[in-house]
Design an enzyme around this catalytic site. Structure first.
Site, PDB file in Angstrom:
ATOM      1  N   LYS A   1       1.064   0.387  -5.018  1.00 35.53           N
ATOM      2  CA  LYS A   1       0.868  -0.690  -4.051  1.00 35.53           C
ATOM      3  C   LYS A   1       1.054  -0.116  -2.654  1.00 35.53           C
ATOM      4  O   LYS A   1       2.105   0.449  -2.332  1.00 35.53           O
ATOM      5  CB  LYS A   1       1.877  -1.805  -4.319  1.00 35.53           C
ATOM      6  CG  LYS A   1       1.839  -2.908  -3.273  1.00 35.53           C
ATOM      7  CD  LYS A   1       2.709  -4.083  -3.666  1.00 35.53           C
ATOM      8  CE  LYS A   1       2.759  -5.102  -2.544  1.00 35.53           C
ATOM      9  NZ  LYS A   1       3.572  -6.279  -2.896  1.00 35.53           N
TER      10      LYS A   1
ATOM     11  N   LYS B   1      -3.312  -1.692  -5.871  1.00 38.36           N
ATOM     12  CA  LYS B   1      -3.437  -2.790  -4.911  1.00 38.36           C
ATOM     13  C   LYS B   1      -3.348  -2.260  -3.501  1.00 38.36           C
ATOM     14  O   LYS B   1      -2.433  -1.490  -3.230  1.00 38.36           O
ATOM     15  CB  LYS B   1      -2.297  -3.781  -5.171  1.00 38.36           C
ATOM     16  CG  LYS B   1      -2.216  -4.905  -4.193  1.00 38.36           C
ATOM     17  CD  LYS B   1      -1.051  -5.787  -4.515  1.00 38.36           C
ATOM     18  CE  LYS B   1      -0.904  -6.768  -3.368  1.00 38.36           C
ATOM     19  NZ  LYS B   1       0.396  -7.270  -3.187  1.00 38.36           N
TER      20      LYS B   1
HETATM   21  C1  PBG Z   1       4.773  -9.417  -2.599  1.00 37.29           C
HETATM   22  C2  PBG Z   1       3.307  -9.519  -2.700  1.00 37.29           C
HETATM   23  C3  PBG Z   1       2.388  -9.423  -1.656  1.00 37.29           C
HETATM   24  C4  PBG Z   1       1.122  -9.599  -2.224  1.00 37.29           C
HETATM   25  C5  PBG Z   1       1.304  -9.800  -3.583  1.00 37.29           C
HETATM   26  N1  PBG Z   1       2.666  -9.735  -3.858  1.00 37.29           N
HETATM   27  C6  PBG Z   1       2.593  -9.271  -0.209  1.00 37.29           C
HETATM   28  C7  PBG Z   1       3.190  -8.078   0.364  1.00 37.29           C
HETATM   29  O1  PBG Z   1       3.497  -7.102  -0.330  1.00 37.29           O
HETATM   30  O2  PBG Z   1       3.387  -8.105   1.566  1.00 37.29           O
HETATM   31  C8  PBG Z   1      -0.165  -9.574  -1.474  1.00 37.29           C
HETATM   32  C9  PBG Z   1      -1.323 -10.220  -2.152  1.00 37.29           C
HETATM   33  C10 PBG Z   1      -2.489 -10.504  -1.280  1.00 37.29           C
HETATM   34  O3  PBG Z   1      -2.580 -10.062  -0.125  1.00 37.29           O
HETATM   35  O4  PBG Z   1      -3.371 -11.219  -1.763  1.00 37.29           O
HETATM   36  N2  PBG Z   1       5.423 -10.473  -3.250  1.00 37.29           N
END
Ligand code: PBG
Length: 327
Positions: free
Chosen positions: A196, A249
């Site tokens: 991520k 991601k």
């Molecule tokens: C954290 C989380 C995020 C997203 C999914 N889980 C945000 C982040 O890491 O700041 C982002 C998903 C998206 O942008 O659609 N709980």
């Protein structure tokens, strides 16, 4: 010798039937996972400004939405909770009567044939919007991991089918696996947000989840956009710690990572087409600059082609409509 003029690659492109016959990549509705944002209250359906067509929903509305999602043949939702009260420890994340726990119980009681996946992180629940406990401005690792394990167990106790940790702390998969097993949830799979990135594409999500950090950013735990080898190390670590499925991601700008992760590990691999990817397509189409449906299907096909077995996408319902129409 098979070279031009005897070789003509266009032969397989001259009509739609032959193109269908040689198509290599197919999106199925069973590949799709639909994210949902759940809030307290009743009969609440707030559209998120930066994500047209995506809503924060109260539990009653989310249940109806899940019935529709299941009836369309989408196999799973990914739930995010927005708590009433945020505090420094993100207490509502692991409260048995927290928003997400209520939502899981209601959906599992009322909707058949739908997997409930829950996002495990603290950022939606902390007053400072960070993904863990802080010491000054530092996000603490091991202390945070203990809370994440507690959060995961409380999701499983409420009835979650799959746990998806999205925090990027070191060691969280091992801690969550151990905690789940200790409580008897040996059959609950973990879908780890393994690679991520610290991405600007999450902007609109932070409106939806009300989780913008009060100061600083997430670069001390999410990955540097510039790194690929490191993504393989992250994924490997999560697999060793017990992840059953891994995720890359964002998706669209990270297809190289997705490809390498799938090639290297051959694990069930998910890709998250995140909020910013959705909003870009929505906004450009609203301006009349692109054909929304076409770009949506193209982006999903590219993600699948690169190696995704599952795609988490805000377009899930729209994509199923297109797939059904083109059957
Ligand atoms: C954290 C989380 C995020 C997203 C999914 N889980 C945000 C982040 O890491 O700041 C982002 C998903 C998206 O942008 O659609 N709980």
């Amino acid at each position: 010798m098979a070279v031009y003029p005897s070789k003509r690659l266009r032969r397989l492109r001259y009509n739609p039937i032959i193109r269908d016959m040689v198509r290599e990549t197919h999106i199925n509705k069973s590949d799709l996972i639909y994210p949902l944002f759940v809030v307290h209250g009743e009969n609440v359906k707030n559209e998120i400004k930066s994500m047209p067509g995506v809503y924060q929903m109260s539990v009653d509305v989310a249940v109806k939405e899940c019935q529709e999602v299941a009836s369309m043949g989408i196999p799973a939702v990914l739930l995010f909770g927005i708590p009433e009260h945020k505090d420094e420890q993100g207490s509502e994340a692991y409260d048995p009567n927290g928003i997400i726990q209520k939502a899981i119980r209601a959906i599992k009681a009322e909707v058949k044939n739908l997997l409930v996946i829950t996002d495990v992180c603290l950022c939606e629940y902390t007053s400072h919007g960070h993904c863990g406990l802080l010491n000054g401005e530092e996000v603490l690792n091991d202390e945070t991991v203990s809370l994440l394990a507690k959060e995961a167990v409380s999701h499983a106790e409420a009835g979650a089918d799959i746990i998806a940790p999205s925090d990027m702390m070191d060691g969280r998969i091992l801690a969550i696996r151990k905690a789940l097993d200790y409580k008897g949830f040996t059959k609950i799979p973990i879908m780890s947000y393994a690679a991520k990135y610290a991405s600007g594409f999450y902007g609109p999500f932070r409106d939806a989840a009300e989780s913008t950090p009060a100061f600083g950013d997430r670069r001390s735990h999410q990955m540097d956009v510039a790194n690929a080898e490191e993504a393989l190390r992250e994924v490997e670590a999560d697999i060793e710690e017990g992840a059953d499925m891994v995720m890359v991601k964002p998706a669209g700008a990270y297809l190289d990572i997705l490809y390498r992760v799938k090639e290297t590990f051959g694990m069930p691999t998910a890709a998250y087409q995140v909020s910013g990817e959705y909003s870009l397509i929505k906004a450009a189409s609203k301006m009349g600059w692109i054909d929304e449906e076409r770009v949506m299907m193209e982006s999903l096909t590219a993600i699948k082609r690169a190696g995704a077995d599952m795609i988490i996408t805000y377009f899930a319902k729209d994509a199923v409509k297109v797939l059904e129409r083109n059957k």
